[in-house]
Motif scaffolding. Structure first.
Motif, PDB file in Angstrom:
ATOM      1  N   VAL A 166      68.018  77.335  66.370  1.00  0.00           N
ATOM      2  CA  VAL A 166      68.766  78.513  66.143  1.00  0.00           C
ATOM      3  C   VAL A 166      68.672  78.818  64.600  1.00  0.00           C
ATOM      4  O   VAL A 166      68.570  78.112  63.938  1.00  0.00           O
ATOM      5  CB  VAL A 166      69.896  78.572  66.714  1.00  0.00           C
ATOM      6  N   LYS A 167      68.710  80.265  64.213  1.00  0.00           N
ATOM      7  CA  LYS A 167      68.833  80.859  62.953  1.00  0.00           C
ATOM      8  C   LYS A 167      70.170  80.886  62.225  1.00  0.00           C
ATOM      9  O   LYS A 167      70.398  80.618  61.078  1.00  0.00           O
ATOM     10  CB  LYS A 167      68.177  82.128  62.869  1.00  0.00           C
ATOM     11  N   LYS A 168      71.249  80.710  63.168  1.00  0.00           N
ATOM     12  CA  LYS A 168      72.630  81.036  62.732  1.00  0.00           C
ATOM     13  C   LYS A 168      73.530  80.327  63.897  1.00  0.00           C
ATOM     14  O   LYS A 168      73.206  80.557  65.056  1.00  0.00           O
ATOM     15  CB  LYS A 168      72.861  82.554  62.688  1.00  0.00           C
ATOM     16  N   ILE A 169      74.617  79.759  63.390  1.00  0.00           N
ATOM     17  CA  ILE A 169      75.695  79.469  64.253  1.00  0.00           C
ATOM     18  C   ILE A 169      77.102  80.090  63.747  1.00  0.00           C
ATOM     19  O   ILE A 169      77.273  80.501  62.618  1.00  0.00           O
ATOM     20  CB  ILE A 169      75.861  77.984  64.365  1.00  0.00           C
ATOM     21  N   ILE A 170      77.992  80.413  64.728  1.00  0.00           N
ATOM     22  CA  ILE A 170      79.178  80.997  64.647  1.00  0.00           C
ATOM     23  C   ILE A 170      80.237  79.996  65.239  1.00  0.00           C
ATOM     24  O   ILE A 170      80.034  79.992  66.425  1.00  0.00           O
ATOM     25  CB  ILE A 170      79.441  82.431  65.114  1.00  0.00           C
ATOM     26  N   ILE A 171      80.984  79.341  64.592  1.00  0.00           N
ATOM     27  CA  ILE A 171      82.011  78.448  65.199  1.00  0.00           C
ATOM     28  C   ILE A 171      83.320  78.860  64.767  1.00  0.00           C
ATOM     29  O   ILE A 171      83.848  79.240  63.823  1.00  0.00           O
ATOM     30  CB  ILE A 171      81.738  76.909  64.692  1.00  0.00           C
ATOM     31  N   ASN A 172      84.113  78.664  65.768  1.00  0.00           N
ATOM     32  CA  ASN A 172      85.645  79.138  65.627  1.00  0.00           C
ATOM     33  C   ASN A 172      86.523  78.194  66.326  1.00  0.00           C
ATOM     34  O   ASN A 172      86.292  77.291  67.095  1.00  0.00           O
ATOM     35  CB  ASN A 172      85.770  80.536  66.581  1.00  0.00           C
ATOM     36  N   ASP A 173      87.771  78.368  65.663  1.00  0.00           N
ATOM     37  CA  ASP A 173      88.867  77.023  66.271  1.00  0.00           C
ATOM     38  C   ASP A 173      90.224  77.763  65.815  1.00  0.00           C
ATOM     39  O   ASP A 173      90.383  77.981  64.749  1.00  0.00           O
ATOM     40  CB  ASP A 173      88.591  75.639  65.875  1.00  0.00           C
TER      41      ASP A 173
ATOM     42  N   ARG B 236      76.824  63.177  56.209  1.00  0.00           N
ATOM     43  CA  ARG B 236      76.943  64.315  56.882  1.00  0.00           C
ATOM     44  C   ARG B 236      77.335  65.670  56.394  1.00  0.00           C
ATOM     45  O   ARG B 236      76.805  66.843  56.800  1.00  0.00           O
ATOM     46  CB  ARG B 236      77.769  63.822  58.069  1.00  0.00           C
ATOM     47  N   ILE B 237      78.320  65.427  55.502  1.00  0.00           N
ATOM     48  CA  ILE B 237      79.008  66.793  55.010  1.00  0.00           C
ATOM     49  C   ILE B 237      77.735  67.277  53.919  1.00  0.00           C
ATOM     50  O   ILE B 237      77.879  68.593  53.952  1.00  0.00           O
ATOM     51  CB  ILE B 237      80.295  66.336  54.213  1.00  0.00           C
ATOM     52  N   LEU B 238      77.398  66.547  53.209  1.00  0.00           N
ATOM     53  CA  LEU B 238      76.113  67.008  52.299  1.00  0.00           C
ATOM     54  C   LEU B 238      75.158  67.874  52.970  1.00  0.00           C
ATOM     55  O   LEU B 238      74.801  68.770  52.730  1.00  0.00           O
ATOM     56  CB  LEU B 238      75.755  66.186  51.505  1.00  0.00           C
ATOM     57  N   LYS B 239      74.479  67.234  54.070  1.00  0.00           N
ATOM     58  CA  LYS B 239      73.719  67.778  55.140  1.00  0.00           C
ATOM     59  C   LYS B 239      74.028  69.228  55.800  1.00  0.00           C
ATOM     60  O   LYS B 239      73.484  70.133  55.275  1.00  0.00           O
ATOM     61  CB  LYS B 239      73.342  66.797  56.219  1.00  0.00           C
ATOM     62  N   ILE B 240      75.147  69.125  55.986  1.00  0.00           N
ATOM     63  CA  ILE B 240      75.929  70.517  56.547  1.00  0.00           C
ATOM     64  C   ILE B 240      75.937  71.742  55.750  1.00  0.00           C
ATOM     65  O   ILE B 240      75.741  72.652  55.854  1.00  0.00           O
ATOM     66  CB  ILE B 240      77.352  70.222  57.218  1.00  0.00           C
ATOM     67  N   SER B 241      76.331  71.200  54.170  1.00  0.00           N
ATOM     68  CA  SER B 241      76.574  72.085  53.265  1.00  0.00           C
ATOM     69  C   SER B 241      75.419  72.772  52.824  1.00  0.00           C
ATOM     70  O   SER B 241      75.330  74.100  52.382  1.00  0.00           O
ATOM     71  CB  SER B 241      77.106  71.376  51.989  1.00  0.00           C
ATOM     72  N   THR B 242      74.251  72.267  53.091  1.00  0.00           N
ATOM     73  CA  THR B 242      73.171  72.794  52.718  1.00  0.00           C
ATOM     74  C   THR B 242      72.584  73.922  53.792  1.00  0.00           C
ATOM     75  O   THR B 242      71.807  74.793  53.275  1.00  0.00           O
ATOM     76  CB  THR B 242      71.647  71.742  52.569  1.00  0.00           C
ATOM     77  N   PHE B 243      73.279  74.200  54.749  1.00  0.00           N
ATOM     78  CA  PHE B 243      73.060  75.189  55.771  1.00  0.00           C
ATOM     79  C   PHE B 243      74.083  76.322  55.662  1.00  0.00           C
ATOM     80  O   PHE B 243      74.260  77.047  56.388  1.00  0.00           O
ATOM     81  CB  PHE B 243      73.092  74.598  57.016  1.00  0.00           C
ATOM     82  N   ALA B 244      74.976  76.136  54.836  1.00  0.00           N
ATOM     83  CA  ALA B 244      76.223  77.130  54.721  1.00  0.00           C
ATOM     84  C   ALA B 244      75.925  78.380  54.856  1.00  0.00           C
ATOM     85  O   ALA B 244      76.651  79.108  55.476  1.00  0.00           O
ATOM     86  CB  ALA B 244      76.865  76.801  53.232  1.00  0.00           C
ATOM     87  N   HIS B 245      74.738  79.143  54.424  1.00  0.00           N
ATOM     88  CA  HIS B 245      74.605  80.495  54.346  1.00  0.00           C
ATOM     89  C   HIS B 245      74.035  80.695  55.953  1.00  0.00           C
ATOM     90  O   HIS B 245      73.920  82.029  56.193  1.00  0.00           O
ATOM     91  CB  HIS B 245      73.220  80.633  53.390  1.00  0.00           C
ATOM     92  N   GLN B 246      74.047  79.887  56.661  1.00  0.00           N
ATOM     93  CA  GLN B 246      73.551  80.162  58.173  1.00  0.00           C
ATOM     94  C   GLN B 246      74.706  79.949  59.185  1.00  0.00           C
ATOM     95  O   GLN B 246      74.516  79.964  60.410  1.00  0.00           O
ATOM     96  CB  GLN B 246      72.222  79.391  58.462  1.00  0.00           C
ATOM     97  N   ILE B 247      75.878  79.523  58.417  1.00  0.00           N
ATOM     98  CA  ILE B 247      77.217  79.114  59.388  1.00  0.00           C
ATOM     99  C   ILE B 247      78.296  80.418  58.902  1.00  0.00           C
ATOM    100  O   ILE B 247      78.629  80.419  57.790  1.00  0.00           O
ATOM    101  CB  ILE B 247      77.489  77.632  59.209  1.00  0.00           C
ATOM    102  N   LYS B 248      79.014  80.753  59.979  1.00  0.00           N
ATOM    103  CA  LYS B 248      80.172  81.412  59.862  1.00  0.00           C
ATOM    104  C   LYS B 248      80.973  80.653  60.587  1.00  0.00           C
ATOM    105  O   LYS B 248      80.857  80.217  61.877  1.00  0.00           O
ATOM    106  CB  LYS B 248      79.907  82.840  60.522  1.00  0.00           C
ATOM    107  N   VAL B 249      82.264  80.633  59.859  1.00  0.00           N
ATOM    108  CA  VAL B 249      83.466  79.682  60.484  1.00  0.00           C
ATOM    109  C   VAL B 249      84.549  80.756  60.733  1.00  0.00           C
ATOM    110  O   VAL B 249      84.922  81.777  59.755  1.00  0.00           O
ATOM    111  CB  VAL B 249      83.599  78.684  59.603  1.00  0.00           C
TER     112      VAL B 249
END
Length: 283
Positions: free
Chosen positions: A52-59, A154-167
């Motif tokens: 996918v191009k983008k993820i939106i995660i909510n909690d 894992r945290i560093l890997k996720i951070s490289t996709f920050a522009h494609q993640i909305k929290v």
């Protein structure tokens, strides 16, 4: 199976990834959404693997929200806390106290506290007891699930996709109305608190009326959206979603000791669910 999330969660939704990937491809999905993100294992895997191009995660739980928000916005500060903080019982007590005041806690401190307790408590449950017990007399000790270098990678890997993640940090009903409503080519995976065991597992568990409100929102607000919904097996849930196609499938749990449970998976009327039997162990 590779897990990109730094968090541990007992539900094992990571095992549904191949099927979700299939649904994404079959329905031409570009944005993947989790209203109850928790460990967000499937979301992260879909994004990092390029499905996918983008993820939106909510909690709605501020503890979980702060963890994801800090991972993306204050990565280096979180990593420094991980490196500098001893993994011992004294620290565990400090982190428990932060959780007791989580509505007022500093975001960075709360994020670290959430990560720390998730990795040091039994089955990754924030409200559970510490691995090995407070006297550390158990077979496993407090640090047995806290590999600092692995968590940091894992945290560093996720951070490289920050522009494609909305929290987001919203109640699921508000999230549907203010976020999902405005998405296109999106697939939403609803994974609400369990009906039967919710109070034992979650800080923010649902009462019966909360499950009813969610069902009404999905029926009324998600008519033209692609979505799936998973739940523990309960007659009340089957009645609430009786108008939707569903399957029962086996899922491996890691609460207390490994076991195999059964869950419902419901499908929106719009989605092409395909041959689920090729991907999940159907009851």
């Amino acid at each position: 199976m590779v897990n990109f999330s730094p968090l541990r969660y007992p539900g094992g939704k990571n095992k549904t990834y191949q099927y979700i990937k299939y649904l994404v491809e079959k329905n031409n999905i570009k944005t993947y959404i989790e209203p109850y993100a928790g460990g967000a294992e499937v979301a992260l895997k879909l994004l990092i693997n390029g499905d996918v191009k983008k993820i939106i995660i909510n909690d709605v739980d501020r503890s979980i929200y702060c963890l994801w928000h800090i991972v993306l916005t204050r990565t280096d500060e979180l990593i420094k806390l991980i490196l500098d903080t001893p993994i011992d019982i004294d620290t565990w007590h400090i982190q428990k106290q932060i959780q007791r005041q989580k509505e007022y806690a500093d975001e960075l401190q709360l994020a670290f506290s959430t990560l720390f307790l998730n990795r040091t408590n039994r089955s990754g449950i924030i409200k559970a007891g510490v691995i090995g017990g407070k006297n550390q007399e158990g077979e496993y000790k407090i640090d047995c699930r806290f590999n600092k270098q692995d968590i940091i990678s894992r945290i560093l890997k996720i951070s490289t996709f920050a522009h494609q993640i909305k929290v987001c940090n919203m109640d699921a009903l508000e999230f549907i109305e203010s976020q999902i409503k405005y998405t296109h080519k999106s697939l939403t995976f609803f994974d609400p608190p369990y009906y039967q065991k919710g109070p034992a597992l979650y800080t923010n568990f649902y009462l019966h009326e909360d499950h009813v409100k969610l069902a009404k929102a999905i029926k009324n607000k998600m008519k033209n959206k692609y979505w799936i919904l998973t739940y523990d097996i309960a007659n009340e849930i089957e009645i609430l979603y009786s108008k939707f196609n569903h399957k029962k499938y086996y899922l491996n749990y890691s609460i207390a000791k490994p076991s195999k449970g059964r869950e419902f998976m419901f499908f929106s009327k719009k989605i092409e669910s395909g041959e689920i039997e090729n991907y999940l162990n159907i009851v």
